[in-house]
Design a protein around this motif. Structure first.
Motif, PDB file in Angstrom:
ATOM      1  N   PRO A  75       0.851  -1.192   0.000  1.00  0.00           N
ATOM      2  CA  PRO A  75       0.000   0.000   0.000  1.00  0.00           C
ATOM      3  C   PRO A  75       0.888   1.244   0.000  1.00  0.00           C
ATOM      4  O   PRO A  75       2.103   1.147   0.222  1.00  0.00           O
ATOM      5  CB  PRO A  75      -0.786  -0.123   1.302  1.00  0.00           C
ATOM      6  CG  PRO A  75       0.093  -0.923   2.197  1.00  0.00           C
ATOM      7  CD  PRO A  75       0.859  -1.869   1.298  1.00  0.00           C
ATOM      8  N   PRO A  76       0.307   2.429  -0.229  1.00  0.00           N
ATOM      9  CA  PRO A  76       1.111   3.649  -0.174  1.00  0.00           C
ATOM     10  C   PRO A  76       1.873   3.728   1.151  1.00  0.00           C
ATOM     11  O   PRO A  76       1.360   3.369   2.208  1.00  0.00           O
ATOM     12  CB  PRO A  76       0.070   4.763  -0.291  1.00  0.00           C
ATOM     13  CG  PRO A  76      -1.029   4.132  -1.107  1.00  0.00           C
ATOM     14  CD  PRO A  76      -1.083   2.707  -0.605  1.00  0.00           C
ATOM     15  N   GLY A  77       3.118   4.146   1.047  1.00  0.00           N
ATOM     16  CA  GLY A  77       3.958   4.252   2.240  1.00  0.00           C
ATOM     17  C   GLY A  77       5.422   4.338   1.867  1.00  0.00           C
ATOM     18  O   GLY A  77       5.775   4.514   0.692  1.00  0.00           O
ATOM     19  N   TYR A  78       6.263   4.195   2.863  1.00  0.00           N
ATOM     20  CA  TYR A  78       7.709   4.314   2.695  1.00  0.00           C
ATOM     21  C   TYR A  78       8.348   3.009   3.150  1.00  0.00           C
ATOM     22  O   TYR A  78       8.027   2.493   4.233  1.00  0.00           O
ATOM     23  CB  TYR A  78       8.212   5.500   3.525  1.00  0.00           C
ATOM     24  CG  TYR A  78       9.497   6.100   3.026  1.00  0.00           C
ATOM     25  CD1 TYR A  78       9.594   6.667   1.761  1.00  0.00           C
ATOM     26  CD2 TYR A  78      10.639   6.104   3.827  1.00  0.00           C
ATOM     27  CE1 TYR A  78      10.768   7.234   1.307  1.00  0.00           C
ATOM     28  CE2 TYR A  78      11.820   6.676   3.380  1.00  0.00           C
ATOM     29  CZ  TYR A  78      11.876   7.236   2.115  1.00  0.00           C
ATOM     30  OH  TYR A  78      13.059   7.786   1.673  1.00  0.00           O
ATOM     31  N   TYR A  79       9.236   2.472   2.337  1.00  0.00           N
ATOM     32  CA  TYR A  79       9.823   1.164   2.578  1.00  0.00           C
ATOM     33  C   TYR A  79      11.337   1.209   2.396  1.00  0.00           C
ATOM     34  O   TYR A  79      11.842   1.932   1.530  1.00  0.00           O
ATOM     35  CB  TYR A  79       9.247   0.134   1.584  1.00  0.00           C
ATOM     36  CG  TYR A  79       7.753  -0.004   1.679  1.00  0.00           C
ATOM     37  CD1 TYR A  79       7.181  -0.960   2.503  1.00  0.00           C
ATOM     38  CD2 TYR A  79       6.912   0.838   0.948  1.00  0.00           C
ATOM     39  CE1 TYR A  79       5.797  -1.084   2.595  1.00  0.00           C
ATOM     40  CE2 TYR A  79       5.535   0.721   1.049  1.00  0.00           C
ATOM     41  CZ  TYR A  79       4.985  -0.235   1.870  1.00  0.00           C
ATOM     42  OH  TYR A  79       3.622  -0.358   1.967  1.00  0.00           O
ATOM     43  N   GLU A  80      12.037   0.410   3.195  1.00  0.00           N
ATOM     44  CA  GLU A  80      13.458   0.171   2.964  1.00  0.00           C
ATOM     45  C   GLU A  80      13.534  -1.106   2.142  1.00  0.00           C
ATOM     46  O   GLU A  80      12.826  -2.077   2.432  1.00  0.00           O
ATOM     47  CB  GLU A  80      14.185  -0.011   4.297  1.00  0.00           C
ATOM     48  CG  GLU A  80      15.676  -0.193   4.138  1.00  0.00           C
ATOM     49  CD  GLU A  80      16.419  -0.298   5.460  1.00  0.00           C
ATOM     50  OE1 GLU A  80      17.602  -0.638   5.420  1.00  0.00           O
ATOM     51  OE2 GLU A  80      15.811  -0.060   6.524  1.00  0.00           O
ATOM     52  N   VAL A  81      14.344  -1.109   1.100  1.00  0.00           N
ATOM     53  CA  VAL A  81      14.458  -2.289   0.244  1.00  0.00           C
ATOM     54  C   VAL A  81      15.922  -2.704   0.117  1.00  0.00           C
ATOM     55  O   VAL A  81      16.826  -1.876   0.235  1.00  0.00           O
ATOM     56  CB  VAL A  81      13.868  -2.044  -1.173  1.00  0.00           C
ATOM     57  CG1 VAL A  81      12.372  -1.778  -1.086  1.00  0.00           C
ATOM     58  CG2 VAL A  81      14.567  -0.907  -1.899  1.00  0.00           C
ATOM     59  N   THR A  82      16.119  -3.999  -0.103  1.00  0.00           N
ATOM     60  CA  THR A  82      17.456  -4.486  -0.422  1.00  0.00           C
ATOM     61  C   THR A  82      17.404  -5.112  -1.802  1.00  0.00           C
ATOM     62  O   THR A  82      16.363  -5.618  -2.241  1.00  0.00           O
ATOM     63  CB  THR A  82      17.974  -5.504   0.617  1.00  0.00           C
ATOM     64  OG1 THR A  82      17.072  -6.597   0.686  1.00  0.00           O
ATOM     65  CG2 THR A  82      18.146  -4.869   1.982  1.00  0.00           C
ATOM     66  N   PHE A  83      18.535  -5.055  -2.462  1.00  0.00           N
ATOM     67  CA  PHE A  83      18.657  -5.598  -3.811  1.00  0.00           C
ATOM     68  C   PHE A  83      19.469  -6.886  -3.785  1.00  0.00           C
ATOM     69  O   PHE A  83      20.164  -7.167  -2.810  1.00  0.00           O
ATOM     70  CB  PHE A  83      19.331  -4.569  -4.736  1.00  0.00           C
ATOM     71  CG  PHE A  83      18.617  -3.247  -4.773  1.00  0.00           C
ATOM     72  CD1 PHE A  83      17.288  -3.157  -5.135  1.00  0.00           C
ATOM     73  CD2 PHE A  83      19.278  -2.087  -4.420  1.00  0.00           C
ATOM     74  CE1 PHE A  83      16.623  -1.937  -5.157  1.00  0.00           C
ATOM     75  CE2 PHE A  83      18.636  -0.857  -4.442  1.00  0.00           C
ATOM     76  CZ  PHE A  83      17.308  -0.777  -4.812  1.00  0.00           C
ATOM     77  N   MET A  84      19.406  -7.637  -4.841  1.00  0.00           N
ATOM     78  CA  MET A  84      20.152  -8.890  -4.954  1.00  0.00           C
ATOM     79  C   MET A  84      21.628  -8.643  -5.245  1.00  0.00           C
ATOM     80  O   MET A  84      22.437  -9.543  -5.095  1.00  0.00           O
ATOM     81  CB  MET A  84      19.525  -9.762  -6.033  1.00  0.00           C
ATOM     82  CG  MET A  84      18.125 -10.198  -5.681  1.00  0.00           C
ATOM     83  SD  MET A  84      17.383 -11.142  -7.017  1.00  0.00           S
ATOM     84  CE  MET A  84      15.908 -11.735  -6.185  1.00  0.00           C
ATOM     85  N   GLU A  85      21.962  -7.430  -5.638  1.00  0.00           N
ATOM     86  CA  GLU A  85      23.327  -7.094  -6.038  1.00  0.00           C
ATOM     87  C   GLU A  85      24.099  -6.433  -4.902  1.00  0.00           C
ATOM     88  O   GLU A  85      23.517  -5.723  -4.084  1.00  0.00           O
ATOM     89  CB  GLU A  85      23.314  -6.150  -7.251  1.00  0.00           C
ATOM     90  CG  GLU A  85      22.752  -6.768  -8.512  1.00  0.00           C
ATOM     91  CD  GLU A  85      21.230  -6.887  -8.540  1.00  0.00           C
ATOM     92  OE1 GLU A  85      20.723  -7.628  -9.386  1.00  0.00           O
ATOM     93  OE2 GLU A  85      20.542  -6.241  -7.713  1.00  0.00           O
ATOM     94  N   GLY A  86      25.396  -6.649  -4.882  1.00  0.00           N
ATOM     95  CA  GLY A  86      26.294  -5.983  -3.960  1.00  0.00           C
ATOM     96  C   GLY A  86      27.198  -5.044  -4.738  1.00  0.00           C
ATOM     97  O   GLY A  86      27.138  -4.983  -5.972  1.00  0.00           O
TER      98      GLY A  86
END
Length: 171
Positions: A75-86
């Motif tokens: 839903p609308p909001g703010y999220y911290e995300v991680t990626f598969m890449e380093g």
């Protein structure tokens, strides 16, 4: 000078890159994990000392099956995300993320600061601002890592802060 996707891979600046993510002027990064920011506004940016971030709670990927790694329903909001890449940013480079247009068209965007020379991590991350409800598949390409060559930073000035090599994430 902005590096091509091929140059980024050849110089081993990004790791765990998907071949289909190598672009003309950058490398696409894929969504791995999502954490909803809770108690938004409880972060601290001090004049001196270390920045603290608001607490988060991991969002589970749903509908995983043989043909899919699952989806995140956000839903609308703010999220911290991680990626598969380093990444391992050399002393003569800096990196930023640019949101892929397909994500912008769905009402969301990736936000991050600059990744300075000397920064290293096994799994890069950023923030995701969602304006409209969205369904994103785990592993979807959501942003492009853009790397520019810079003047070489002297060793004693390379990045070695609280985010280096996932120190804070693993604490």
């Amino acid at each position: 000078m902005q590096l091509t996707g091929k140059q980024i891979v050849e110089r081993d600046i990004l790791q765990n890159v998907c071949v289909s993510g190598i672009q003309q002027q950058g490398v696409d990064v894929r969504l791995d994990r999502v954490f909803e920011v809770i108690n938004f506004g409880n972060g601290t940016v001090p004049a001196k000392g270390k920045t603290t971030t608001p607490p988060t709670v991991e969002v589970a990927a749903l509908d995983a099956h043989e043909d899919s790694k699952g989806y995140f329903y956000l839903p609308p909001g703010y999220y911290e995300v991680t990626f598969m890449e380093g990444c391992k940013i050399p002393a003569n480079a800096a990196m930023v993320f640019k949101t892929r247009s397909s994500l912008v068209r769905c009402g969301a965007e990736i936000r991050s600061g600059q990744f300075d020379g000397g920064f290293e991590t096994e799994q890069m991350g950023a923030f995701l601002k969602v304006e409209l409800p969205i369904k994103i598949e785990k592993g979807a390409r959501v942003a492009q890592a853009i790397i520019n060559e810079t003047y070489t930073v002297e060793t004693e000035y390379l990045y070695d802060g609280q985010w280096q090599r996932d120190k804070q994430r693993n604490a």
